[in-house]
Structure formats: C-alpha cells, structure tokens
Design an enzyme around this catalytic site. Structure first.
Site, mmCIF file in Angstrom:
data_model
loop_
_atom_site.group_PDB
_atom_site.id
_atom_site.type_symbol
_atom_site.label_atom_id
_atom_site.label_comp_id
_atom_site.label_asym_id
_atom_site.label_seq_id
_atom_site.Cartn_x
_atom_site.Cartn_y
_atom_site.Cartn_z
ATOM 1 C CB SER A 1 -15.523 -26.156 -27.878
ATOM 2 O OG SER A 1 -15.290 -25.332 -26.747
ATOM 3 C CB CYS B 1 -20.988 -29.108 -24.683
ATOM 4 S SG CYS B 1 -22.618 -29.724 -24.363
ATOM 5 C CG ASP C 1 -24.282 -19.909 -25.326
ATOM 6 O OD1 ASP C 1 -23.055 -19.886 -25.504
ATOM 7 O OD2 ASP C 1 -24.824 -20.265 -24.255
ATOM 8 N N GLY D 1 -15.838 -26.856 -19.109
ATOM 9 C CA GLY D 1 -17.287 -26.670 -19.134
ATOM 10 C C GLY D 1 -17.789 -26.364 -17.739
ATOM 11 C CG MET D 2 -19.800 -22.861 -16.751
ATOM 12 S SD MET D 2 -18.539 -22.409 -15.542
ATOM 13 C CE MET D 2 -19.559 -21.631 -14.299
ATOM 14 N N GLY D 3 -20.314 -27.606 -16.743
ATOM 15 C CA GLY D 3 -20.859 -28.898 -16.337
ATOM 16 C C GLY D 3 -19.765 -29.937 -16.172
ATOM 17 N NE ARG E 1 -24.729 -23.013 -17.690
ATOM 18 C CZ ARG E 1 -24.709 -23.414 -18.957
ATOM 19 N NH1 ARG E 1 -24.497 -24.665 -19.249
ATOM 20 N NH2 ARG E 1 -24.909 -22.549 -19.931
ATOM 21 C CD GLU F 1 -25.841 -32.418 -18.878
ATOM 22 O OE1 GLU F 1 -26.107 -31.654 -19.821
ATOM 23 O OE2 GLU F 1 -26.660 -32.698 -17.980
ATOM 24 C CD GLU G 1 -13.868 -27.063 -53.187
ATOM 25 O OE1 GLU G 1 -13.679 -27.723 -54.203
ATOM 26 O OE2 GLU G 1 -14.914 -26.396 -52.990
HETATM 27 P P1 IMP Z 1 -17.978 -22.654 -26.960
HETATM 28 O O1 IMP Z 1 -17.754 -21.218 -27.305
HETATM 29 O O2 IMP Z 1 -18.216 -23.512 -28.157
HETATM 30 O O3 IMP Z 1 -16.864 -23.218 -26.123
HETATM 31 O O4 IMP Z 1 -19.338 -22.725 -26.109
HETATM 32 C C1 IMP Z 1 -19.552 -21.995 -24.930
HETATM 33 C C2 IMP Z 1 -20.933 -22.314 -24.387
HETATM 34 O O5 IMP Z 1 -21.035 -23.684 -24.001
HETATM 35 C C3 IMP Z 1 -21.315 -21.564 -23.131
HETATM 36 O O6 IMP Z 1 -21.729 -20.262 -23.344
HETATM 37 C C4 IMP Z 1 -22.419 -22.436 -22.548
HETATM 38 O O7 IMP Z 1 -23.694 -22.176 -23.090
HETATM 39 C C5 IMP Z 1 -22.024 -23.829 -22.980
HETATM 40 N N1 IMP Z 1 -21.433 -24.582 -21.881
HETATM 41 C C6 IMP Z 1 -20.599 -24.167 -20.915
HETATM 42 N N2 IMP Z 1 -20.203 -25.177 -20.136
HETATM 43 C C7 IMP Z 1 -20.813 -26.276 -20.605
HETATM 44 C C8 IMP Z 1 -20.798 -27.653 -20.222
HETATM 45 O O8 IMP Z 1 -20.105 -28.078 -19.299
HETATM 46 N N3 IMP Z 1 -21.613 -28.477 -20.932
HETATM 47 C C9 IMP Z 1 -22.380 -28.040 -21.951
HETATM 48 N N4 IMP Z 1 -22.379 -26.786 -22.386
HETATM 49 C C10 IMP Z 1 -21.611 -25.897 -21.708
#
Ligand code: IMP
Length: 477
Positions: free
Chosen positions: A296, A298, A331, A380-382, A394, A406, A460
């Site tokens: 979400s 990303c 994931d 995000g970790m990115g 990463r 990212e 729907e």
């Molecule tokens: P969510 O549950 O849809 O928010 O997705 C979480 C997942 O997004 C994590 O487990 C990672 O694999 C991925 N993710 C985490 N940080 C980033 C980012 O900065 N960019 C892209 N993917 C990320």
C-alpha cells in the site's frame, strides 16, 4: 510480442460451493517452514512502523508470527527477538541470573532492562537464593549485596521439570518463581506462575517445541554474518531475506550462506515470477515470499515500471513451488479479510501484512491526533525516512547516496488492539472457507474456483449508493 494477462485480488472472486459445516469448524493452521507451525496463516511485515517486539508478541499470542524489522542495529534486533522468546515459556532454559556478590542496584538495572521481576541468585555457580521485586520493594539501600536482600534456599524443582508438580508447588508455597536445578544444585531453568497463566490465557499461541512464542527476523544479504550469530543466540525461529529484488545473485547466495553456516529456516524474497521463485528454492530457501509492488505504501511499479499484480504473482509462484512443496507467502496488498482468502486460495500458505497492522496499538510509535481523529504513522521501508534510518540497501542503495525512494511516508487510522482486529481478519477467512466448503487451508489451496470480475462487478461488491453511518470493524473505504 504477446502480453501476459495478469490479475490482482480485486479482479477475482471465489465461487461459493456446497458446505456441510460452520465457519467456526474450519482449521486455519499452517506450516510455513520446517518446525514453524502457525495457528493462523498471518505474518506481520518487517517494517519499522509495523513489527517490533510488542506487536510480534501480540500476534504470536493469537497464533501468527511477527518478523522484526532490520532498521535496528543487530544487537537491538536480537534483544527484541529475545523479548518475544522470553515472553512465554514452560521452562525458561537460560534464565537471567545474578551472583550473590552483585549489588541490588545491578539487579534493578537487569530487571528494568529485561522487564522481569525475579532472578535466581548463584553462588559459585550453584543456586543459593532468589531475588524478586518483592524483596527489592522493601530495600532502601541499593548498594547492599544481593545476598543481604535475597530470599535464601528457595523452593525448587529438581531434575526434569514436571508442569503438574510445578503447579502444585506454586499453590502450596504461594510463590511466583520456581527455579529448576540438577542433582548438584546447578540451575537448569526457571518456571514462573505468570507463564503458566499466560499459557492458559492464550491457548492458540504460536509456539516452538519448548512453549516459547515464535518470532522471525529480517536480514539483508549484506549483514548475514553480523546478525545471524546474535539472532541464533536469541533463539530466533527463522530469518527472512528482506529485499525488494529477491531474484538476484546476492540474495540467492545469502540464502545458501544462511543454510550452510547457520542451519536456520530461511524465507527468501521478494520475487514475483516462476523463474524467481525457482531460483530461490534452488538456492535453498525453505519458503519464498512473493510481492513486487503490491504494498500500500509502495511506489516501485511507478518509479521503476516493473512488478506483477499480486494475485497472478502468487499463482505463478505457487506453480513454481509445487514440485518441491515449498510454501509461498503472499506479501503485500491485503486490504480486507477477503484478500486473505483469495491469497490462500491462490495457493499461498500464509499472508504477510503491513498496512492493516500499522494502525494497531501494539505497532511501534505513538498515536497522532489530526483534525480530531487518531492515526498512526505508516511508511515504506523504501521511503526517504526509512532509508535514511538504514533500509537503503533493501532498494540497492548505499546509506550515503541521495535516496531515490520506492515508498512513501503516511498515516493510517488508529485501530485499537491487535487481538479483536485479528479476530475479524481470521473470522473473515473462516467465512470464506465456509462459503467454499473447504474445512482446511489445504482444501482451500486446491479449490481453485476463481472467477474474473469486471469493474462493475467490483463496484457492486463494495458498499454502494448509501452513506455509512456506523463503520464496521472490518470494512472502510
Ligand atoms: P501492505 O500490507 O500492502 O502495506 O504491504 C506491506 C509490504 O510492502 C511489506 O511486507 C513489504 O514487502 C512491502 N514494502 C515495504 N516497504 C516498501 C516500500 O517502501 N516500497 C515497496 N514495498 C514495500
């Protein structure tokens, strides 16, 4: 050029089928790695706004497992793993101890550092007493030696501990800690009344063979030998090679190195193709994590123009893993409990969740009040912030380079405690299984009765033509 058609969770639905049982009768247990058996098929994401020890404990108590993120120095990450492993035990195998010659002040430091309330006291390597917060409460002079404040000759369990006999000793002597010693009086373990109570309170906790909560830790290909020695000492159950591009040589090499040197279960990732999945399995991955761009927070797909819609990515990975039976972990991109059902029916053994958990009380960070509503941060970790704090590799950057993110930094609504939230998620899964007539996740993985829907079908399926006046706990737009 022929373009492959791909689908995301929103593009599909499962067809309902005949069922002769109730959703409550379904079995949602799953094995994601050798020796890692979950009571619910859910992992929490290795992100610095999602999984630290507190959330990992809460999730494992409900039957899932957390993966402690790696934007932490190796020692701090290992300490958090230790906190999870020590939260629940039958018998604490290597309890923290003090020597009778140490000071009460040192005991206080240990107790606050580890958040524990009692320590066995040793003299010449043998048990001679126990010092608890009760002993400390009445001590006015913290320069005193432990031997002057401790309770000497405590009640003990000798030899191989027996839970029933331990329970009897707790009741008879009204004590809270019971050291275990061998025939020579050497300490071999510690049983606490709190642990016995916690086992009763959380009968569905995800535990290892010693009754300790399960926990994983994220590592990078660059820090295998910095983190693994500390993590194994803290008894981590598995590690996750936490990378944005798992179909790369350094990740495959790192998977092989973890297996060779440390012999600990390893999840490789992230990939989104048949070949990527196969290469990680060949490198020795015990499970493969799938997801390139569905998260979400990303922006990988728009920044780099790559990725695979998550439903198709899971289907492809499952195909690639079928021969070896390697579990696939889906994931990212889970927005509702229905997406969990779709991911598992696509063949995954478990899902990993970031966004839905970031707003929980147990996630790291404080609640934020904004325009009268409560939120928590989720990034995000990115994202720029997270990369500056350590996760740049990463995304293939060095920490000193100007970051090209990212991911984004944002906030999500505060959702309260984990337990009732996970109950909603898992009951949604059970309902899905009930509608499909699948009692177990194994049956759900084989069910395969998906249909593709149109944009009108999706519209729907969501709430439409009405204003919600009472938001349910499992749905918001
Ligand atoms: P969510 O549950 O849809 O928010 O997705 C979480 C997942 O997004 C994590 O487990 C990672 O694999 C991925 N993710 C985490 N940080 C980033 C980012 O900065 N960019 C892209 N993917 C990320």
């Amino acid at each position: 050029m022929q373009l492959e058609e791909t689908l995301s969770y929103d593009d599909v639905l499962l067809q309902p089928s005949y069922s002769d049982f109730l959703p409550g009768d379904t079995d949602v247990t799953t094995t994601i790695l050798p020796g890692v058996n979950l009571q619910i098929p859910i992992l929490s994401a290795a992100m610095d706004t999602v999984t630290e020890d507190r959330l990992a404990i809460a999730l494992a108590l409900e039957g899932g497992v957390g993966v402690i993120h790696r934007n932490l120095p190796p020692a701090e990450q290992a300490r958090q793993v230790g906190m999870v492993k020590r939260f629940l035990n039958w018998v604490i195998e290597s309890p923290v101890t003090v020597d009778e010659d140490q000071t009460v002040h040192e005991v206080w430091e240990i107790m606050t550092g580890y958040r524990i309330s009692g320590l066995p006291v040793l003299s010449g390597g043998r048990l001679c007493g126990i010092i608890t917060s009760r002993d400390m409460r009445f001590c006015r002079d913290y320069t005193l030696k432990v031997r002057d404040v401790m309770t000497p000759n405590p009640v003990v369990e000798v030899g191989r501990p027996d839970i029933e006999s331990a329970k009897e000793k707790f009741d008879t002597h009204k004590i809270e800690k019971l050291p275990v010693v061998d025939g020579e009086g050497r300490l071999t373990g510690l049983i606490t009344v709190k642990d016995l109570e916690k086992h009763n309170d959380f009968p569905h906790a995800a535990t290892d063979s010693s009754g300790r909560l399960l926990v994983g830790a994220a590592i990078s290909p660059n820090d295998v030998d910095d983190r693994l020695p500390l993590l194994t000492e803290s008894k981590v159950d598995f590690v996750v090679l936490d990378t944005a591009h798992g179909d790369s040589r350094n990740v495959a090499d790192a998977v092989a190195r973890v297996k060779d040197r440390y012999g600990i279960p390893v999840i490789g990732g992230n990939v989104a193709t048949v070949e990527g999945t196969r290469r990680l399995i060949e490198a020795g991955a015990d499970a493969v994590k799938v997801g390139v761009g569905p998260g979400s927070i990303c922006t990988t797909r728009v920044v780099a123009g790559i990725g695979v819609p998550q439903f198709s990515a899971v289907v492809w990975a499952v195909e690639a893993a079928a021969k070896t039976g390697t579990p696939i972990i889906a994931d990212g991109g889970i927005k509702y409990s229905g997406d969990v059902v779709k991911a598992l029916a696509a063949g995954a053994h478990a899902v990993m969740i970031g966004n839905l958990f970031a707003g929980l009380r147990e996630s790291p960070g404080r609640e934020i009040i904004f325009e009268g509503r409560i939120f928590k941060s989720y990034r995000g970790m990115g994202s720029i912030g997270a990369m500056k704090q350590g996760s740049a590799d990463r995304y293939g950057h060095s920490a000193t380079e100007e970051p090209v993110p990212e991911g984004i930094e944002g906030r999500v609504p505060y959702k309260g405690e984990l337990s009732p939230f996970v109950h909603q998620l898992v009951t949604g899964l059970r309902k899905g299984m009930g509608y499909c007539g699948c009692r177990s996740l194994d049956q759900l993985r084989k069910y395969k009765k998906f249909i593709k829907i149109s944009a009108a079908g999706l519209r729907e399926g969501h709430v439409h033509d009405v204003v919600i006046t009472q938001e349910p706990p499992n749905y918001s737009r």
